[in-house]
Write a protein that holds these residues in place. Structure first.
Motif, PDB file in Angstrom:
ATOM      1  N   ASN A 197      -2.446   4.553   7.660  1.00 19.08           N
ATOM      2  CA  ASN A 197      -2.885   3.748   6.527  1.00 19.08           C
ATOM      3  C   ASN A 197      -1.765   3.515   5.521  1.00 19.08           C
ATOM      4  O   ASN A 197      -0.777   4.234   5.503  1.00 19.08           O
ATOM      5  CB  ASN A 197      -4.109   4.368   5.851  1.00 19.08           C
ATOM      6  N   CYS A 198      -1.938   2.465   4.708  1.00 15.92           N
ATOM      7  CA  CYS A 198      -0.915   2.074   3.743  1.00 15.92           C
ATOM      8  C   CYS A 198      -1.259   2.669   2.384  1.00 15.92           C
ATOM      9  O   CYS A 198      -2.357   2.468   1.883  1.00 15.92           O
ATOM     10  CB  CYS A 198      -0.848   0.557   3.660  1.00 15.92           C
ATOM     11  N   GLU A 199      -0.311   3.392   1.813  1.00  9.95           N
ATOM     12  CA  GLU A 199      -0.558   4.011   0.514  1.00  9.95           C
ATOM     13  C   GLU A 199      -0.423   3.005  -0.621  1.00  9.95           C
ATOM     14  O   GLU A 199      -0.833   3.266  -1.737  1.00  9.95           O
ATOM     15  CB  GLU A 199       0.408   5.187   0.301  1.00  9.95           C
ATOM     16  N   THR A 200       0.143   1.843  -0.324  1.00  5.44           N
ATOM     17  CA  THR A 200       0.305   0.814  -1.366  1.00  5.44           C
ATOM     18  C   THR A 200      -0.951  -0.044  -1.498  1.00  5.44           C
ATOM     19  O   THR A 200      -1.485  -0.191  -2.587  1.00  5.44           O
ATOM     20  CB  THR A 200       1.534  -0.076  -1.055  1.00  5.44           C
ATOM     21  N   CYS A 201      -1.433  -0.598  -0.359  1.00  2.00           N
ATOM     22  CA  CYS A 201      -2.589  -1.496  -0.472  1.00  2.00           C
ATOM     23  C   CYS A 201      -3.870  -0.881   0.096  1.00  2.00           C
ATOM     24  O   CYS A 201      -4.939  -1.471  -0.033  1.00  2.00           O
ATOM     25  CB  CYS A 201      -2.299  -2.842   0.205  1.00  2.00           C
ATOM     26  N   GLY A 202      -3.766   0.284   0.718  1.00  2.00           N
ATOM     27  CA  GLY A 202      -4.966   0.969   1.199  1.00  2.00           C
ATOM     28  C   GLY A 202      -5.456   0.507   2.561  1.00  2.00           C
ATOM     29  O   GLY A 202      -6.479   0.989   3.050  1.00  2.00           O
ATOM     30  N   GLU A 208       6.537  -0.927   8.230  1.00  2.00           N
ATOM     31  CA  GLU A 208       6.055  -1.795   7.150  1.00  2.00           C
ATOM     32  C   GLU A 208       4.587  -2.110   7.369  1.00  2.00           C
ATOM     33  O   GLU A 208       4.161  -2.386   8.484  1.00  2.00           O
ATOM     34  CB  GLU A 208       6.868  -3.102   7.126  1.00  2.00           C
ATOM     35  N   CYS A 209       3.837  -2.079   6.271  1.00  2.00           N
ATOM     36  CA  CYS A 209       2.401  -2.355   6.332  1.00  2.00           C
ATOM     37  C   CYS A 209       2.164  -3.767   6.869  1.00  2.00           C
ATOM     38  O   CYS A 209       2.768  -4.722   6.391  1.00  2.00           O
ATOM     39  CB  CYS A 209       1.801  -2.218   4.936  1.00  2.00           C
ATOM     40  N   PRO A 210       1.301  -3.923   7.884  1.00  2.00           N
ATOM     41  CA  PRO A 210       1.061  -5.259   8.445  1.00  2.00           C
ATOM     42  C   PRO A 210       0.383  -6.187   7.432  1.00  2.00           C
ATOM     43  O   PRO A 210       0.412  -7.408   7.589  1.00  2.00           O
ATOM     44  CB  PRO A 210       0.146  -4.985   9.636  1.00  2.00           C
ATOM     45  N   ARG A 211      -0.227  -5.634   6.375  1.00  2.23           N
ATOM     46  CA  ARG A 211      -0.940  -6.477   5.416  1.00  2.23           C
ATOM     47  C   ARG A 211      -0.070  -6.839   4.217  1.00  2.23           C
ATOM     48  O   ARG A 211       0.063  -7.997   3.876  1.00  2.23           O
ATOM     49  CB  ARG A 211      -2.220  -5.788   4.956  1.00  2.23           C
ATOM     50  N   CYS A 212       0.525  -5.809   3.568  1.00  7.22           N
ATOM     51  CA  CYS A 212       1.264  -6.092   2.321  1.00  7.22           C
ATOM     52  C   CYS A 212       2.771  -5.940   2.467  1.00  7.22           C
ATOM     53  O   CYS A 212       3.511  -6.112   1.505  1.00  7.22           O
ATOM     54  CB  CYS A 212       0.744  -5.220   1.190  1.00  7.22           C
ATOM     55  N   GLN A 213       3.227  -5.551   3.658  1.00  8.30           N
ATOM     56  CA  GLN A 213       4.668  -5.443   3.946  1.00  8.30           C
ATOM     57  C   GLN A 213       5.379  -4.302   3.200  1.00  8.30           C
ATOM     58  O   GLN A 213       6.592  -4.242   3.187  1.00  8.30           O
ATOM     59  CB  GLN A 213       5.397  -6.775   3.647  1.00  8.30           C
TER      60      GLN A 213
HETATM   61 ZN   LIG Z   1      -0.130  -2.322   2.578  1.00 11.38          ZN
END
Ligand SMILES: [Zn+2]
Length: 553
Positions: A159-164, A146-151
């Motif tokens: 890198n997160c493909e949802t929030c970048g 899970e992305c540490p920023r947006c979960q």
């Molecule tokens: Zn994210």
């Protein structure tokens, strides 16, 4: 006195050996091949075009494991397949080698040792994600969580493909190994680093002296502002690559040995062409131009690490590095479900390679722009321009010369300034090719093709011949039309090498070179006409898309 031969060395980026080539790869291969062919049509030149497959790294190891074969077997098969695909797109490479070779291993050791002796290599311990079940360190791409920023769930380790957001894999929440599904643990490992920052001053000068496109120089300025950092060049076992000298379970990172693969491809070619001299091409003071054509995604490695590696090991530097953009299909990233992920081989099973070469040539320029392959536009350009405006000039005129004049071209050309006008463009068009402005070359050539068609349409040889079947005027008009066609064929030859061969055969002439623009073809017997190309049938496009939807990637 004979003119001195001007030698040049050209490379295209080594494709990764974990799968088949697709149309995205062909953009760069075709761009490089068109340039090399245009270059070789000059007098007194020699140009070597080298490439090969990039055979190391974790993805290769894992893919081979899946296929239950050794990585060596897998990359040997891929190398063979890639070489066939490239050749069938009429890309003429002098040597298609592999980075997994004895030549490369020796060169990699030479480069590494030179840098170690200069104090450019450091060693220290880092913490890395480790898969306790597979018993191996995990590259970022093999960890999800899970992305540490947006979960957002199921994000990759880099890198997160949802929030970048970008982060280290150790920051992911609830991380798991994509290989085993278990949670990775943190483990210490001793790594080797290349101190790129030692080359900061050198690179800031080198990257600004005209070897790179402006867009690249601007991008590099951002990196220089952030400061160059040391580069991790080692990987722990299990890994598929070259072992670091003096280590049992540590390997060179694939990106260290990949560009050195260009030199290895040269050394391998030298086994067959004994007159090649390594130092003449790769020695520090080499005067032979070296051009690397690459995709924009690997700019960082080629414009920073590669020149630094070369400089520190006392090899020559690239003369220029040319980046190209990516291919989209019908305005979208290639996608399997939409039938737009098109393998090179699948394309070849349905359409002529020259259609794609021509279409890409109408779009390619010297900048780093993405290109779109729009199938409606593709069909229209091939059918109305290439066949309608160009191929038809030859078929119409040649059939008259055969039918009424026994295959004989007239001894004189009719009154017209058109031939001089078309011939006068040779140097401009040649220049457009060599400066990689292929789209401008195509535009100019088809403006000329329009003039030629206007000429024939105005003269109406098909009407004249009805009144007088032995009309000298008709013979002269068709002779001029074939001379104009010959010039246009010369101008299109770098793009359409197979068509040029057929045209040379029916015109009964030696291979066309830039110099031929100054000569004419009169009082000459032509050979039977060979069809040069046919129109694209829309059904072929549909069949290609359908086959791509079902192809395994
Ligand atoms: Zn994210």
């Amino acid at each position: 006195m004979a003119d001195k031969i001007k030698k040049t060395l050209v490379t295209y980026a080594l494709p990764y050996a974990n799968g088949s080539l697709h149309l995205g790869h062909m953009v760069g291969f075709i761009q490089t091949d068109i340039w090399v062919r245009a270059y070789k049509m000059q007098p007194n030149v020699e140009c070597l075009f080298l490439c090969g497959c990039d055979g190391h790294g974790t993805p290769i190891m894992i893919q081979a494991e899946k296929l239950q074969i050794t990585p060596e077997e897998m990359i040997a098969a891929v190398q063979k397949e890639q070489n066939l695909d490239i050749g069938d797109f009429l890309v003429e490479i002098d040597n298609y080698h592999t980075t997994h070779s004895a030549e490369n291993q020796e060169l990699v050791t030479t480069v590494f040792t030179a840098h170690a002796n200069k104090g450019n290599i450091s060693k220290h311990t880092i913490k890395q994600a480790f898969d306790p079940l597979k018993n191996m360190f995990l590259p970022d791409r093999y960890i999800k969580g899970e992305c540490p920023r947006c979960q957002a769930k199921d994000q990759y380790g880099d890198n997160c493909e949802t929030c970048g957001a970008t982060y280290s894999p150790l920051e992911l929440k609830n991380p798991y190994s994509t290989l085993s599904g278990v949670a990775p643990i943190e483990k210490d490992s001793l790594h080797y680093f290349f101190k790129l920052q030692n080359y900061s001053t050198f690179l800031q000068t080198w990257t600004r002296q005209g070897s790179l496109q402006t867009q690249v120089t601007n991008k590099l300025d951002e990196w220089f502002t952030m400061g160059l950092k040391e580069w991790d060049i080692s990987r722990d076992a299990p890994y598929f690559g070259f072992k670091i000298p003096g280590e049992d379970s540590k390997y060179f990172y694939v990106w260290l040995d990949a560009p050195i693969g260009y030199m290895a491809s040269f050394v391998n070619l030298k086994e067959n062409l004994k007159n090649l001299n390594f130092d003449e091409y790769w020695g520090k003071n080499s005067e032979i131009p070296l051009y690397h054509f690459i995709g924009k995604d690997i700019m960082y490695f080629h414009t920073l690490f590669w020149p630094a590696l070369l400089a520190g090991a006392d090899f020559r530097l690239p003369t220029a590095i040319f980046c190209h953009g990516f291919l989209t299909i019908d305005g979208q990233k290639m996608s399997k479900s939409r039938g737009t992920f098109i393998k090179a081989r699948t394309y070849l099973e349905h359409l002529s390679p020259e259609y794609l070469r021509y279409y890409l040539a109408t779009k390619l320029n010297d900048r780093i722009e993405d290109l779109d392959l729009n199938f409606d536009d593709f069909t229209q350009r091939v059918n109305s321009d290439l066949i309608g405006k160009f191929v038809n000039i030859a078929s119409r005129s040649a059939s008259f010369i055969h039918k009424y004049f026994n295959g004989e071209l007239s001894a004189q050309l009719p009154e017209s300034t058109l031939l001089q006008e078309v011939a006068a463009k040779a140097s401009t068009i040649q220049e457009k090719y060599l400066s990689r402005e292929f789209n401008q070359a195509m535009r100019q050539i088809f403006i000329l093709a329009d003039l030629v068609n206007q000429y024939v349409d105005t003269k109406k040889p098909w009407t004249l011949i009805k009144d007088n079947p032995e009309s000298l005027e008709v013979q002269q008009i068709c002779t001029l039309a074939l001379n104009l066609f010959r010039l246009l064929m010369l101008y299109l030859k770098p793009v359409l090498p197979s068509m040029a061969k057929k045209a040379e055969a029916f015109l009964n002439i030696p291979p066309l070179q830039w110099n031929d623009a100054t000569t004419t073809l009169v009082a000459h017997t032509i050979a039977p006409f060979q069809p040069l190309a046919t129109r694209i049938d829309k059904e072929c496009i549909k069949a290609l898309q359908e086959a791509s939807r079902h192809a395994t990637v």
